[in-house]
Design an enzyme around this catalytic site. Structure first.
Site, PDB file in Angstrom:
ATOM      1  N   TYR A   1      63.280   7.007  52.620  1.00 22.46           N
ATOM      2  CA  TYR A   1      63.625   5.604  53.462  1.00 22.46           C
ATOM      3  C   TYR A   1      64.464   6.145  54.559  1.00 22.46           C
ATOM      4  CZ  TYR A   1      66.140   1.105  54.299  1.00 22.46           C
ATOM      5  OH  TYR A   1      66.438   0.780  55.491  1.00 22.46           O
TER       6      TYR A   1
ATOM      7  N   SER B   1      69.130   1.958  60.241  1.00 24.99           N
ATOM      8  CA  SER B   1      70.134   2.062  59.546  1.00 24.99           C
ATOM      9  C   SER B   1      71.345   3.439  59.242  1.00 24.99           C
ATOM     10  CB  SER B   1      69.544   1.946  58.110  1.00 24.99           C
ATOM     11  OG  SER B   1      69.954   2.520  57.357  1.00 24.99           O
TER      12      SER B   1
END
Length: 261
Positions: free
Chosen positions: A165, A152
């Protein structure tokens, strides 16, 4: 020795099998579709057996390439082993593994729940380790393989409320480098794709939030959300002979977000 492929043949995945975790919807679904369109026999994976089979049937119908479905818990080592054993009995060790399964949890760090942390680490990071470790055995024996993990922009950038995350996605980058160190001598490549902000079923609420969407468009040099189809070319490249000497790398597909301040 057969001649090395050139031109478009470099990207041809015909005759190869690809397992894409978490591919019954969202980004994973688009990635599975793209691999099938490049000729690969795709194995769709998900937690919902009926949903995974439906996605596999749709891929078969639209591409003419046989797709299969499988269901197992990617966070459990015994389940991963059983799932891969079943898959290998049917199709052999996958030529391509895409570690895509992932979740998101949001909360200010001082209020972040223990269970949410454990769920994020298990689904986003441990699963990639378990799948890569298990599939590596067959890839090493064969002397070839492609492992692609989905990171990501949060592999490199942080935002409030998603520190855990970001930690898991940052770890994907280093897991990828470690896999390269272990597996490159066996003819196996391990790379990662790091998407920016993409419009999917799971991000629809954010897409519909005009304030947040305005921030995404303003922060991204391309001026828009990513479309899941924007990821397919990067994956086909990393899964194919075109990237034979690319190893341990993270490719950011983010419309330029990580290139600017």
């Amino acid at each position: 020795m057969p001649e090395a492929p050139t031109g478009p043949a470099l990207f041809d995945l015909a005759g190869r099998t690809a397992l894409v975790t978490g591919s019954s919807q969202g980004i994973g679904r688009a990635l599975a579709q793209g691999l099938a369109e490049a000729g690969a026999t795709v194995v769709v994976h998900g937690r919902d057996a009926a949903k995974a089979q439906r996605a596999a049937d749709e891929i078969t119908a639209s591409t003419g390439v046989a797709a299969h479905a499988i269901t197992f818990d990617v966070t459990d080592a015994a389940a991963v082993d059983a799932g891969l054993t079943e898959l290998e009995a049917r199709l052999g060790t996958p030529d391509i593994l895409v570690n895509n399964a992932g979740i998101q949890r949001r909360s200010p760090i001082a209020e972040f729940a223990d269970q949410d942390w454990h769920d994020l680490v298990a689904t986003n990071l441990t699963s990639a380790f378990l799948l890569s470790r298990r599939v590596a055995k067959g890839m090493i024996a064969r002397g070839s393989g492609r492992i692609v993990s989905i990171g990501s922009v949060q592999s490199q950038l942080a935002r409030p409320s998603i520190a855990p995350y970001s930690a898991t996605k940052g770890a994907i980058v280093m897991l990828t480098k470690g896999l390269c160190a272990d597996l490159a001598p066996h003819g196996i490549t391990a790379n990662a794709i790091a998407p920016g902000y993409f419009a999917t079923e799971l991000t629809q609420a954010l897409v519909d939030d005009e304030q947040f969407s305005g921030w995404v468009r303003g922060r991204t040099p391309a001026g828009r959300w990513g479309d899941v189809r924007d990821l397919v070319g990067a994956l086909v490249f990393l899964a194919s002979d075109a990237s034979a000497f690319v190893n341990g790398q993270t490719l950011y597909v983010d419309g330029g977000m990580t290139a600017v301040v």
